[in-house]
Design a protein around this motif. Structure first.
Motif, PDB file in Angstrom:
ATOM      1  N   UNK A  79      -1.518   3.352  24.645  1.00 13.47           N
ATOM      2  CA  UNK A  79      -0.186   2.722  24.350  1.00 13.47           C
ATOM      3  C   UNK A  79       0.295   3.585  23.126  1.00 13.47           C
ATOM      4  N   UNK A  80       1.643   4.124  23.675  1.00 12.29           N
ATOM      5  CA  UNK A  80       2.380   4.973  22.992  1.00 12.29           C
ATOM      6  C   UNK A  80       3.102   4.604  21.837  1.00 12.29           C
ATOM      7  N   UNK A  81       2.625   3.543  21.092  1.00 14.56           N
ATOM      8  CA  UNK A  81       3.306   3.125  19.574  1.00 14.56           C
ATOM      9  C   UNK A  81       2.325   3.373  18.562  1.00 14.56           C
ATOM     10  N   UNK A  82       2.876   4.073  17.465  1.00  8.76           N
ATOM     11  CA  UNK A  82       2.295   4.538  16.394  1.00  8.76           C
ATOM     12  C   UNK A  82       2.977   4.062  15.307  1.00  8.76           C
ATOM     13  N   UNK A  83       2.382   3.510  14.008  1.00  9.11           N
ATOM     14  CA  UNK A  83       3.111   3.281  12.735  1.00  9.11           C
ATOM     15  C   UNK A  83       3.713   4.331  12.279  1.00  9.11           C
ATOM     16  N   UNK A  84       5.029   4.307  11.624  1.00  8.05           N
ATOM     17  CA  UNK A  84       5.711   5.402  10.962  1.00  8.05           C
ATOM     18  C   UNK A  84       6.475   6.351  11.757  1.00  8.05           C
ATOM     19  N   UNK A 113       0.258  -3.266  13.065  1.00 11.92           N
ATOM     20  CA  UNK A 113      -1.398  -3.263  13.499  1.00 11.92           C
ATOM     21  C   UNK A 113      -1.752  -4.707  13.353  1.00 11.92           C
ATOM     22  N   UNK A 114      -2.543  -5.145  13.884  1.00 10.22           N
ATOM     23  CA  UNK A 114      -3.520  -6.217  13.629  1.00 10.22           C
ATOM     24  C   UNK A 114      -2.749  -7.497  13.699  1.00 10.22           C
ATOM     25  N   UNK A 115      -1.769  -7.531  15.014  1.00  9.07           N
ATOM     26  CA  UNK A 115      -0.873  -8.619  15.054  1.00  9.07           C
ATOM     27  C   UNK A 115      -1.848  -9.812  15.376  1.00  9.07           C
ATOM     28  N   UNK A 116      -1.428 -10.967  14.665  1.00 10.70           N
ATOM     29  CA  UNK A 116      -1.961 -12.326  14.639  1.00 10.70           C
ATOM     30  C   UNK A 116      -3.129 -12.509  14.041  1.00 10.70           C
ATOM     31  N   UNK A 117      -3.448 -11.419  13.185  1.00  6.04           N
ATOM     32  CA  UNK A 117      -4.749 -11.439  12.214  1.00  6.04           C
ATOM     33  C   UNK A 117      -3.901 -11.934  10.878  1.00  6.04           C
ATOM     34  N   UNK A 118      -4.584 -12.341   9.579  1.00  4.23           N
ATOM     35  CA  UNK A 118      -4.136 -12.621   8.523  1.00  4.23           C
ATOM     36  C   UNK A 118      -3.697 -11.259   7.869  1.00  4.23           C
ATOM     37  N   UNK A 134      -1.676  -8.339   8.694  1.00  2.43           N
ATOM     38  CA  UNK A 134      -0.751  -7.552   9.810  1.00  2.43           C
ATOM     39  C   UNK A 134      -0.060  -6.329   9.040  1.00  2.43           C
ATOM     40  N   UNK A 135       0.032  -5.357   9.623  1.00  2.01           N
ATOM     41  CA  UNK A 135       0.477  -4.175   8.803  1.00  2.01           C
ATOM     42  C   UNK A 135       1.536  -3.453   9.371  1.00  2.01           C
ATOM     43  N   UNK A 136       2.721  -3.153   8.673  1.00  3.65           N
ATOM     44  CA  UNK A 136       3.806  -2.346   8.962  1.00  3.65           C
ATOM     45  C   UNK A 136       4.140  -1.071   8.293  1.00  3.65           C
ATOM     46  N   UNK A 137       4.903  -0.122   8.816  1.00  2.00           N
ATOM     47  CA  UNK A 137       5.177   0.860   7.929  1.00  2.00           C
ATOM     48  C   UNK A 137       6.729   0.745   7.278  1.00  2.00           C
ATOM     49  N   UNK A 150       0.730  -1.213   0.057  1.00  2.70           N
ATOM     50  CA  UNK A 150      -0.019  -0.126   0.050  1.00  2.70           C
ATOM     51  C   UNK A 150       1.071   1.275   0.089  1.00  2.70           C
ATOM     52  N   UNK A 151       1.999   1.132  -0.408  1.00  3.20           N
ATOM     53  CA  UNK A 151       2.931   2.260  -0.564  1.00  3.20           C
ATOM     54  C   UNK A 151       3.981   2.372   0.645  1.00  3.20           C
ATOM     55  N   UNK A 152       3.711   3.459   1.615  1.00  2.00           N
ATOM     56  CA  UNK A 152       4.492   3.309   2.830  1.00  2.00           C
ATOM     57  C   UNK A 152       3.890   2.048   3.694  1.00  2.00           C
ATOM     58  N   UNK A 153       2.651   1.708   3.597  1.00  2.00           N
ATOM     59  CA  UNK A 153       2.223   0.664   4.493  1.00  2.00           C
ATOM     60  C   UNK A 153       2.347  -0.795   3.854  1.00  2.00           C
ATOM     61  N   UNK A 154       2.759  -1.757   4.424  1.00  3.17           N
ATOM     62  CA  UNK A 154       2.812  -3.159   3.959  1.00  3.17           C
ATOM     63  C   UNK A 154       1.952  -4.068   4.784  1.00  3.17           C
ATOM     64  N   UNK A 155       1.189  -5.011   4.069  1.00  2.00           N
ATOM     65  CA  UNK A 155       0.286  -5.798   4.773  1.00  2.00           C
ATOM     66  C   UNK A 155       0.715  -7.221   4.275  1.00  2.00           C
ATOM     67  N   UNK A 156       0.253  -8.144   5.391  1.00  3.98           N
ATOM     68  CA  UNK A 156       0.736  -9.542   5.034  1.00  3.98           C
ATOM     69  C   UNK A 156       0.323 -10.459   6.221  1.00  3.98           C
ATOM     70  N   UNK A 157       0.020 -11.762   5.946  1.00  5.32           N
ATOM     71  CA  UNK A 157       0.117 -12.516   7.048  1.00  5.32           C
ATOM     72  C   UNK A 157       1.650 -12.771   7.435  1.00  5.32           C
TER      73      UNK A 157
END
Lengths: 333, 355, 351
Positions: A232-237, A302-307, A309-312, A156-163
């Motif tokens: 919870x003080x954690x944000x992507x990016x 984001x969405x850890x342990x879902x199919x 999961x998203x990172x920056x 998704x550009x900056x954001x990457x998604x995968x299991x």
């Protein structure tokens, strides 16, 4: 880097069955390594730097786990439906209608026995996998065979998604750090560990074997930046997170200092992480033998342990930079 | 009998939360250094002090583990000058509202006084109302303006209890972190007693780290030192308000000698014999499964180490007003010293299973 | 016809009737020491009370194989003396409190008889009878003149019995494993160096096996235990899909439990051995629970490990039930497997 991440996340390797992902990683790291081996529990151990260091050289273990959560067949019923149990933290609400792929390549879909109310969450005991078999004899799956989520990588550009971003993203950071680490005075062991999702078992045995002077894990952490999530003080990016505490471990204050100073000296953004639940390979490393000073660089996810999961991507690149910066010079705690 | 109270009070006046034990490590190291032959830190920070024995080499060693870390709190995020926090070690959130604390502000290097506060019912979700507030709903107020807080305090900063130690009537002392600084005092008493006694065995006095979170210090020091026997000293439940079950023993009636799967029965027997002979008051404590102390870790380190566990009865465990009887500390210290002095060079061969 | 001899039955009977609650395994330890001494190269009792036995082979390129079974059983510890022969007690290991009322027990090393009673039905309310009888309302009663003390252990008083194709006893988990290990020692093949651990404290956290595995540092390990067969008919009818194992189905080879992802090389090896030697076997359903393998495989730099269990019904209760055939086939499978072990088995990386 994104292509490699796609390859890593589209490989199926639940805990205890890491051979497939190990071969993908081995192909990447073999040309970069000074030494490479596999231990009794299947950990892939990759050395960079001198094997017998001088007095100043420290033996450093960097752990990224290559296993992923999954399912394991526990019974094939007379009509060919597969009952299963979970490997690691798999939640039933993530499974309804999901698709999985068995280690031998067979795909399957998940559904449940009828629920009392359609809004109820099904229990694992009521769920089954349908691989299109018509009878027990016809079913290509046997008791004890393992499966993992089937879901293609998404850019998704900056954001990457995968299991299995947890923790193939850590594996990617380790591989890229190894690639970028031209030389090091330290005896660095990148360990692609097994069985983290069932209790950091690969890290425990590989750390015992290596007996490092210090170490850290590369793993995902949670997030606080989507609707309804609070305090919870954690944000992507905003940069990789330097772990201070999680549900199983307190990082060594000297390691935290080392990471913070290195990040600041190199202008690498970072976040400070106090995670309430969950833990990483570092916990097991800390308690091995006479003890090991440890910490963790976390990639916000984001969405850890879902199919999905998203990172920056920037966080990933900064995690690589931070890892390299930590390893390329002598370490004095 | 050496006076241990001033040292104990000094131990109760510093933080030393799990993984951040340095302030208390320094106090203990300073006290122990003249009493032992060498001191050093383990790889994860436990204080390991060696007092050499007089027996022939290779000399067997006994490790005595007393954890020095404290339970406490840690800042998880900051909102409008208020601090959200979590626990380090196990704290019942019901004891926290109104508790004075110290926030160890890492950005400014200051120790900020603060209070754990309970937001009014209308500021909380309806499901909480005026019921019990969990950690997620409690806040810490340090009395500063939001921008001052933001400049001084960061996520991950430590919060410790600020309650000062107090001697109460009848030779009892109250304070936070008597769990397990009371046992550090016991070990100190024993080291002092050993100055005038000869002992054949080497003694490793170990102030362990991280007991409250993982027993990490005991696991790692037991593995590293590989003693022939180990003794863990920790506090145990004294009878008191709300605590009268079978797990509890009277306060001030002597330390407990613990029996159960964690403990080698031969060591229990020897300790009991010795206490009887010396007329040192003691109580027995039974643990059907595990003791939940450093003894759990020392027993299974490496090839296994015969382990004994001694308890110091304590009321109000894991609150800022824990309470112990000073006499129990002296008694346990003396018993430990006498046990160490009684170890013959060949004691190891005598440790058998009397089936 | 099973090959189990009268002597083996006698030994199992002696072991099942002995008391060995976790942490107090002395009585079983003593029996085992007597049995193993004539057949072993070395025997020792370690700091936790494990019986550690070695028996070296004589061939070339021998593999060092650790065999483990636990000696301890679930039971009770008296925790306070309330006078009049009544004792409050705690559970040691996982026992369902619904199994307790109305049972006979034996207390302490002298096996003092006692009972766990319950409130008369006449004095209970309908509401009360809908709830489990809580542990803290139960007592062990050894009679007003009885002498016991807090810290003493107690077990169910059940005596061993043979019934048709079955055996009924307490502590089948894991005295069956102990008998099997003793027989494996007696018939140790030359191609392996056997190290055997009769381990303590499995039921309260695999503690004996942990230090035993560290001591031996084996090339591979097999944990031999007893596992529940929940193969009872479903109230609602239909297919039971959660049986764990089936009685009469042969030794249960583990793939995955809460403590261990068993080594795939060894799983395959045992299955192949069963297929080729025509010994029936089953796979234990993946799921919770666990064996000493959970501690052994994490020892040092890791140990390739697999568990094999004898199926039995009604585990951790006063009376369990197992089939002689399953015992026989478990012994046969592991015995056949030991003879086939070669260094090549572990030369490929874990798949």
């Amino acid at each position: 880097m994104k292509q490699l991440l796609q390859k890593l996340t589209e490989t199926f390797s639940p805990s205890g069955y890491e051979a497939a992902i190990r071969e993908v990683i081995r192909a990447e790291v073999e040309p970069l390594a000074d030494e490479i081996r596999v231990d009794a529990l299947g950990n892939l151990i990759v050395r960079k730097g001198p094997s017998t260091g001088s007095e100043q050289a420290k033996k450093i273990m960097v752990a990224a786990h290559m296993d992923e959560i999954g399912l394991i067949a526990s019974h094939i019923d007379e009509n060919g439906f597969i009952r299963f149990t979970t490997i690691g933290g798999v939640y039933p609400q993530m499974l309804m209608g999901a698709r999985v792929r068995f280690y031998n390549g067979i795909p399957g879909i998940l559904y449940t026995e009828p629920l009392d109310a359609p809004t109820d969450t099904p229990s694992i005991e009521k769920m089954f996998i349908d691989v299109g078999a018509k009878s027990r004899a016809d079913c290509p799956i046997k008791i004890g065979e393992v499966a993992a989520f089937e879901r293609p990588f998404l850019d998704l550009g900056d954001r990457l998604v995968a299991k299995s971003m947890d923790d193939r993203i850590g594996c990617l950071v380790a591989i890229e750090a190894l690639r970028a680490l031209k030389s090091t005075p330290n005896e660095v062991y990148f360990v692609f560990t097994t069985q983290e999702e069932v209790g950091t078992r690969g890290a425990e045995t590989s750390a015992f074997g290596l007996d490092p002077d210090l170490g850290f894990s590369l793993d995902v952490t949670g997030w606080g930046d989507t609707p309804g999530r609070k305090h919870f003080d954690i944000a992507l990016g905003k940069g990789p997170a330097i772990k201070i505490k999680d549900g199983g471990m307190l990082s060594d204050p000297r390691i935290i200092q080392w990471m913070v100073k290195t990040a600041e000296a190199n202008g690498i953004p970072y976040q400070r992480e106090v995670l309430l639940g969950g833990t990483t390979d570092a916990r097991a490393m800390q308690l091995v033998r006479a003890g090991v000073p440890v910490g963790c660089i976390s990639i916000p996810c984001r969405y850890v342990h879902s199919p999905s999961e998203m990172v920056d991507y920037n966080d990933v690149q900064n995690a690589v930079k931070l890892t390299v910066a930590l390893l390329e010079n002598s370490v004095e705690l | 009998m050496p006076e241990i109270t001033p040292f104990l009070k000094s131990l109760l006046s510093v933080a030393g939360i799990s993984s951040y034990e340095t302030p208390v490590t320094q106090l203990i190291e300073k006290k122990w250094r003249p009493l032992v032959d060498e001191t050093r830190l383990s790889r994860i920070g436990s204080l390991e002090a060696l007092k050499r024995g007089s027996g022939p080499e290779p000399r067997p060693s006994i490790m005595v583990a007393t954890h020095m870390d404290a339970i406490g709190m840690m800042v998880t995020s900051i909102a409008d000058g208020f601090l959200h926090f979590t626990q380090v070690g196990g704290i019942d959130p019901r004891i926290l509202p109104g508790t004075p604390v110290i926030v160890h502000a890492s950005a400014s290097g200051e120790e900020l006084p603060g209070i754990v506060v309970m937001p009014p019912a209308r500021a909380l979700p309806a499901s909480v109302g005026d019921g019990v507030l969990g950690l997620e709903h409690l806040l810490i107020d340090v009395g500063l303006l939001p921008e001052e807080v933001a400049a001084k305090v960061r996520t991950g900063d430590l919060v410790s209890f600020a309650t000062e130690p107090k001697e109460l009537a009848g030779e009892v002392i109250s304070g936070h972190t008597l769990d397990n600084r009371a046992s550090v005092a016991v070990l100190t008493v024993a080291l002092e007693e050993l100055q005038n006694k000869s002992h054949a065995w080497d003694v490793w006095a170990v102030a362990t780290v991280q007991e409250e979170v993982s027993l990490g210090g005991a696991f790692t020091s037991a593995f590293g030192l590989r003693p022939q026997i180990a003794v863990a000293i920790d506090v145990t439940f004294a009878k008191g308000p709300g605590a009268n079950d079978w797990q509890t023993v009277p306060l001030g009636k002597g330390p407990t000698l613990t029996m159960g799967p964690n403990i080698h029965p031969y060591l229990f027997k020897k300790f009991e014999e010795l206490a009887k002979n010396l007329e040192i008051p003691y109580q027995t404590e039974v643990t059907p499964r595990h003791t939940g102390t450093d003894g759990y870790a020392t027993q299974v380190a490496a090839e296994g180490i015969p382990t004994m566990v001694i308890g110091i009865p304590l009321r109000y465990m894991h609150t800022p007003v824990e309470l112990v009887a000073l006499k129990d500390i002296q008694r346990a210290g003396r018993l430990l010293a006498e046990f160490i002095a009684s170890l013959e060079p060949d004691f190891v061969e005598k440790i058998v299973w009397e089936d | 016809m099973p090959n189990i001899t009268e002597k083996q039955f006698e030994l199992l009977e002696k072991l099942c009737n002995a008391s060995a609650v976790s942490g107090d395994e002395g009585e079983v330890r003593k029996i085992i020491l007597e049995e193993v001494k004539p057949h072993a190269d070395t025997v020792k009792v370690d700091a936790l009370g494990n019986v550690l036995v070695t028996k070296n082979g004589s061939g070339e390129k021998r593999v060092k194989v650790m065999l483990d079974c636990h000696m301890d059983e679930v039971g009770f510890m008296l925790v306070s003396d309330e006078g009049d022969g009544l004792y409050r007690f705690e559970l040691v290991g996982g026992i369902d409190v619904r199994q307790l009322p109305g049972k006979q027990v034996l207390v302490g090393k002298d096996k003092i008889p006692g009972v766990i009673g319950a409130r008369p039905i006449h004095l209970t309310t309908t509401e009360e009878r809908r709830k489990k009888i809580p542990l803290d309302s139960l007592r062990i009663d050894i009679g007003p003149a009885g002498k016991a003390k807090p810290g003493d252990r107690a077990t169910f008083a059940t005596r061993f019995k043979r019934v048709g194709p079955s055996i009924m006893a307490k502590a089948i988990d894991n005295r069956l494993g102990c008998v099997i290990l003793i027989d494996l020692l007696k018939t140790a093949p030359a191609n392996v160096d056997l190290c055997l651990s009769f381990s303590v404290q499995e039921e309260i956290g695999l503690r004996g096996a942990k230090v035993a595995a560290f001591h031996f540092a084996p090339d591979m390990a097999i944990a031999i235990d007893a596992t529940p067969a929940n193969d009872l008919p479903l109230h609602e009818g239909g297919e039971n899909t959660f049986y764990n194992t089936k009685l009469g189905g042969g030794p249960a080879i583990y793939t995955f439990d809460a403590g261990t992802l068993n080594d795939p090389r060894l799983i395959r090896f045992l299955a192949q051995t069963g297929d080729e030697a025509k010994i029936p076997y089953q796979f234990r359903q993946p799921g919770g629970g666990g064996t000493d393998a959970g501690a052994i495989h994490r020892s040092r730099s890791g140990v390739p490990t697999v568990s094999v269990s004898v199926p039995h019904r009604y585990t951790h209760s006063a009376i369990s039930l197992a089939r002689v055939d399953d015992w026989d086939n478990t012994l046969a499978l592991i015995s056949a497997a030991l003879k086939r072990i070669t260094p090549e088995l572990l030369q490929t990386d874990r798949p």
